[in-house]
Design a protein around this motif. Structure first.
Motif, PDB file in Angstrom:
ATOM      1  N   LEU A 256      29.276  29.972  49.918  1.00 18.10           N
ATOM      2  CA  LEU A 256      28.059  30.386  50.617  1.00 18.10           C
ATOM      3  C   LEU A 256      27.344  31.495  49.850  1.00 18.10           C
ATOM      4  O   LEU A 256      26.109  31.543  49.820  1.00 18.10           O
ATOM      5  CB  LEU A 256      28.400  30.844  52.035  1.00 18.10           C
ATOM      6  CG  LEU A 256      28.787  29.720  53.000  1.00 18.10           C
ATOM      7  CD1 LEU A 256      29.284  30.293  54.320  1.00 18.10           C
ATOM      8  CD2 LEU A 256      27.597  28.788  53.251  1.00 18.10           C
TER       9      LEU A 256
ATOM     10  N   GLU B 233      26.038  36.461  58.885  1.00 24.46           N
ATOM     11  CA  GLU B 233      25.668  35.077  58.597  1.00 24.46           C
ATOM     12  C   GLU B 233      26.860  34.293  58.064  1.00 24.46           C
ATOM     13  O   GLU B 233      27.039  33.113  58.396  1.00 24.46           O
ATOM     14  CB  GLU B 233      24.524  35.039  57.577  1.00 24.46           C
ATOM     15  CG  GLU B 233      23.198  35.548  58.114  1.00 24.46           C
ATOM     16  CD  GLU B 233      22.167  35.692  57.017  1.00 24.46           C
ATOM     17  OE1 GLU B 233      21.125  35.012  57.089  1.00 24.46           O
ATOM     18  OE2 GLU B 233      22.402  36.475  56.067  1.00 24.46           O
TER      19      GLU B 233
ATOM     20  N   ARG C 258      28.329  30.887  59.822  1.00 21.06           N
ATOM     21  CA  ARG C 258      28.323  29.605  59.115  1.00 21.06           C
ATOM     22  C   ARG C 258      29.722  29.077  58.810  1.00 21.06           C
ATOM     23  O   ARG C 258      29.890  27.882  58.589  1.00 21.06           O
ATOM     24  CB  ARG C 258      27.497  29.728  57.844  1.00 21.06           C
ATOM     25  CG  ARG C 258      26.028  29.999  58.142  1.00 21.06           C
ATOM     26  CD  ARG C 258      25.182  30.019  56.896  1.00 21.06           C
ATOM     27  NE  ARG C 258      25.192  28.749  56.200  1.00 21.06           N
ATOM     28  CZ  ARG C 258      24.508  28.498  55.091  1.00 21.06           C
ATOM     29  NH1 ARG C 258      23.757  29.451  54.566  1.00 21.06           N
ATOM     30  NH2 ARG C 258      24.579  27.319  54.511  1.00 21.06           N
TER      31      ARG C 258
END
Length: 428
Positions: A17, A30, A34
């Motif tokens: 990521l 985040e 995710r």
């Protein structure tokens, strides 16, 4: 040096990521959203990645309440990979950073027909010249070598990731391991099964690079066995059948080596790009014709690396003899049309093969590449689209591979395991 952060599938997900977020970076919140991991687990993972020199702060981002969020990003210069495209008449070598960005490139003429000994000697020579030239240029960024994290970055490459490349077995990407699930927590995920350590890397290969080279990915025409690391009866060059290419290059270069088909490598390189379709066929027309297949985001090779041999579909039962021993193969017909200067006919033939793949696998998209396609992209893309449309097939068609798509994909054969891509072949 043992680096637990790189032994965890959750750490690989976080690192991937960070990679796909690019220079803009991504916050810990985040990352937690995710991956499905707890914020505490993400904080521990990112702390380890930062201590190993793989991640760094990229600034701050405003939040809806409280203090601004710290944004993290990948440190691309923490390591490098070599990608090699060994074609029938040309050798291309690339050096990429961890993000897959090409930082150095070399190309030279070769001839597979000369046999394995001189050709593999040329590959080893080019890899040494590539890394030495980049080190001497001084054009690399210095963030991977700044401060105490430099030694950690070198340690992670020299031990843990080289073993990870060696022992990565084909298979789907690991799912996150939720902290609430039974079994080991993120900090206690067992190490991957240890494999043989890499031999000391000669100074002639690494030179004075700011960070280590993880390995060498080699892509060449098939058929070949990606598990054993040996080619089969390469069309037109049967003398390569069974030669231990992977092991010989690993011995010559002194780094882990991964071997795969050229089309599989290119497909992998396209699959790791942000927003890549989850299923597609990369159709390559160059010195030969073949396809790399991606289903569910992972390359489809088959147990014998036989998937994607599009060029040797028989489309004319009484057609001309092909170098593979068959008759009327898509490859021999398409290349013959190109040789006659009949680009539109070559595109129509290529479209017939692409249509067969779309019908068989119901893929989302057809991506075209290879030197002949790139020489006339509108002709081939338009011709393939026309064939598919005439058959009522709606899969989009576009030219996606650039001149170095295979070599860049070969580098990803080495990089993919670092980011949780367990579909890369095993290294020597």
């Amino acid at each position: 040096m043992n680096v637990p952060a790189l032994r965890s599938p959750n750490a690989a997900l976080v690192l991937d990521l960070l990679r796909t977020a690019g220079e803009a970076g991504i916050s810990r919140l985040e990352l937690a959203e995710r991956t499905g991991l707890t914020p505490q687990a993400v904080s521990k993972i990112t702390a380890r990645l930062r201590s190993e020199g793989l991640a760094t702060e990229a600034g701050h981002r405003a939040s809806t309440g409280g203090k601004p969020r710290t944004v993290l990003r990948l440190v691309p210069t923490a390591g490098y990979a070599v990608g090699v495209h060994l074609d029938r008449d040309e050798l291309t070598t690339l050096l990429t950073d961890l993000a897959g960005t090409v930082v150095a490139r070399r190309t030279r003429a070769v001839a597979l027909g000369e046999g394995a000994e001189p050709v593999l000697a040329a590959v080893a020579e080019e890899v040494r010249a590539l890394t030495a030239g980049f080190a001497a240029s001084g054009t690399y960024a210095s963030e991977a070598t700044a401060g105490p994290r430099a030694d950690h970055a070198r340690g992670f490459t020299a031990g843990s990731h080289r073993d990870q490349v060696r022992n990565s077995a084909p298979g789907p990407r690991a799912d996150p391991v939720p902290d609430s699930a039974p079994g080991p927590r993120v900090d206690d995920v067992p190490d991957s099964v240890p494999g043989p350590r890499a031999d000391p890397v000669p100074d002639s290969v690494t030179g004075s690079l700011p960070a280590p080279v993880l390995g060498v990915g080699v892509a060449m025409p098939g058929p070949l066995d990606h598990r054993a690391g040996v080619p089969g009866r390469v069309t037109g060059f049967p003398e390569w059948d069974g030669h231990p290419v992977r092991e010989e290059l690993a011995r010559r270069i002194g780094l882990p080596v991964v071997l795969d088909k050229d089309t599989n490598a290119a497909a992998l390189g396209l699959a790791v790009r942000p927003a890549a379709p989850s299923s597609f066929a990369y159709v390559h027309l160059g010195t030969g014709l073949g396809a790399g297949l991606v289903l569910g985001g992972a390359p489809l090779r088959g147990d014998r690396t036989g998937a994607g041999e599009l060029g040797h579909q028989t489309v004319q039962l009484d057609g001309p003899v092909c170098g593979c021993g068959g008759r009327g193969c898509l490859e021999v017909l398409c290349l013959a049309a190109v040789a006659r200067g009949e680009g539109a006919e070559a595109a129509r033939i290529l479209g017939a093969g692409a249509a067969n793949v779309v019908r068989l696998l119901d893929i989302d998209e057809v991506l075209l590449g290879g030197r002949l396609v790139l020489a006339a992209p509108e002709v081939f893309a338009g011709g393939v689209r026309e064939v598919l449309a005439g058959l009522g097939l709606t899969a989009p068609v576009r030219v996606a591979g650039d001149r170095d798509a295979v070599a860049e994909g070969a580098a990803w054969l080495v990089l993919a395991p670092l980011f949780g891509g367990g579909s890369a072949p095993r290294a020597a």
